[in-house]
Design a protein around this motif. Structure first.
Motif, PDB file in Angstrom:
ATOM      1  N   THR A  76     -33.961  10.346  19.825  1.00  0.00           N
ATOM      2  CA  THR A  76     -34.748  11.414  20.783  1.00  0.00           C
ATOM      3  C   THR A  76     -33.512  12.601  20.878  1.00  0.00           C
ATOM      4  O   THR A  76     -32.548  12.380  21.280  1.00  0.00           O
ATOM      5  CB  THR A  76     -34.938  10.669  22.018  1.00  0.00           C
ATOM      6  OG1 THR A  76     -35.821   9.649  21.933  1.00  0.00           O
ATOM      7  CG2 THR A  76     -35.874  11.685  22.923  1.00  0.00           C
ATOM      8  N   ALA A  77     -34.144  13.705  20.669  1.00  0.00           N
ATOM      9  CA  ALA A  77     -33.427  15.192  20.869  1.00  0.00           C
ATOM     10  C   ALA A  77     -33.459  15.279  22.179  1.00  0.00           C
ATOM     11  O   ALA A  77     -34.543  15.508  23.021  1.00  0.00           O
ATOM     12  CB  ALA A  77     -34.019  16.040  19.858  1.00  0.00           C
ATOM     13  N   THR A 105     -39.057  17.170  15.641  1.00  0.00           N
ATOM     14  CA  THR A 105     -39.355  16.049  16.637  1.00  0.00           C
ATOM     15  C   THR A 105     -40.696  16.351  17.407  1.00  0.00           C
ATOM     16  O   THR A 105     -41.330  17.373  17.365  1.00  0.00           O
ATOM     17  CB  THR A 105     -38.116  16.491  17.923  1.00  0.00           C
ATOM     18  OG1 THR A 105     -38.448  17.790  18.582  1.00  0.00           O
ATOM     19  CG2 THR A 105     -36.795  16.266  17.706  1.00  0.00           C
ATOM     20  N   GLY A 109     -39.996  14.248  22.037  1.00  0.00           N
ATOM     21  CA  GLY A 109     -38.654  14.781  21.559  1.00  0.00           C
ATOM     22  C   GLY A 109     -38.219  13.857  20.410  1.00  0.00           C
ATOM     23  O   GLY A 109     -36.929  13.796  20.039  1.00  0.00           O
ATOM     24  N   GLY A 110     -38.831  12.780  20.076  1.00  0.00           N
ATOM     25  CA  GLY A 110     -38.347  11.795  19.178  1.00  0.00           C
ATOM     26  C   GLY A 110     -38.583  12.092  17.624  1.00  0.00           C
ATOM     27  O   GLY A 110     -39.267  13.168  17.315  1.00  0.00           O
ATOM     28  N   TYR A 111     -37.677  11.414  16.924  1.00  0.00           N
ATOM     29  CA  TYR A 111     -37.828  11.764  15.396  1.00  0.00           C
ATOM     30  C   TYR A 111     -37.495  10.391  14.649  1.00  0.00           C
ATOM     31  O   TYR A 111     -36.989   9.567  15.336  1.00  0.00           O
ATOM     32  CB  TYR A 111     -36.724  12.626  14.983  1.00  0.00           C
ATOM     33  CG  TYR A 111     -35.459  12.222  15.367  1.00  0.00           C
ATOM     34  CD1 TYR A 111     -34.212  11.686  14.367  1.00  0.00           C
ATOM     35  CD2 TYR A 111     -34.688  12.764  16.451  1.00  0.00           C
ATOM     36  CE1 TYR A 111     -33.430  11.169  14.583  1.00  0.00           C
ATOM     37  CE2 TYR A 111     -33.422  12.432  16.821  1.00  0.00           C
ATOM     38  CZ  TYR A 111     -32.638  11.436  15.951  1.00  0.00           C
ATOM     39  OH  TYR A 111     -31.321  11.345  16.222  1.00  0.00           O
TER      40      TYR A 111
END
Length: 124
Positions: A76-77, A105, A109-111
């Motif tokens: 998560t960014a 993301t 905010g996830g990748y």
């Protein structure tokens, strides 16, 4: 009627039972009967070998199916204040091969970078 084991087989009509008795000359003395008996034995042996090979391939196949040679990086960014960064560009680089993968993301905010070959990666 004779079978390959030199047994006379008859069926009792009233009770429908089979009885066996060893009598008479060996059916294996007849060359045709000998070939037929050997053919049946070879066929049964072939079926047993095929069944065993099939069993082994199923067991080995199911064991090797669980083996995986790839991995993934998930994260998560976030900003300095802890809030997530939506739409950020994340680059995952294999340090050994210099292969890169660019990700964006999601709304949380996830990748995720799935199916990565083994190695050391830099995430920026």
């Amino acid at each position: 009627m004779k079978d390959c084991a030199n047994r006379s087989i008859s069926v009792d009509g009233s009770a429908n039972k089979q009885t066996e008795a060893i009598s008479g000359p060996s059916p294996l003395a007849d060359p045709l009967m000998m070939r037929a008996c050997l053919g049946v034995a070879q066929l049964l042996r072939g079926i047993k070998i095929f069944a065993f090979a099939l069993l082994i391939s199923l067991v080995v196949g199911s064991v090797s199916y669980g083996q995986n040679t790839v991995g993934s990086i998930v994260g998560t960014a976030t900003a300095a204040d802890g809030s997530v960064i939506v739409g950020a560009t994340v680059t995952v680089t294999n340090e050994g091969t210099h292969a890169t993968r660019t990700l964006t993301t999601n709304q949380q905010g996830g990748y995720s970078a799935p199916d990565l070959n083994p190695g050391t990666y830099e995430v920026s």
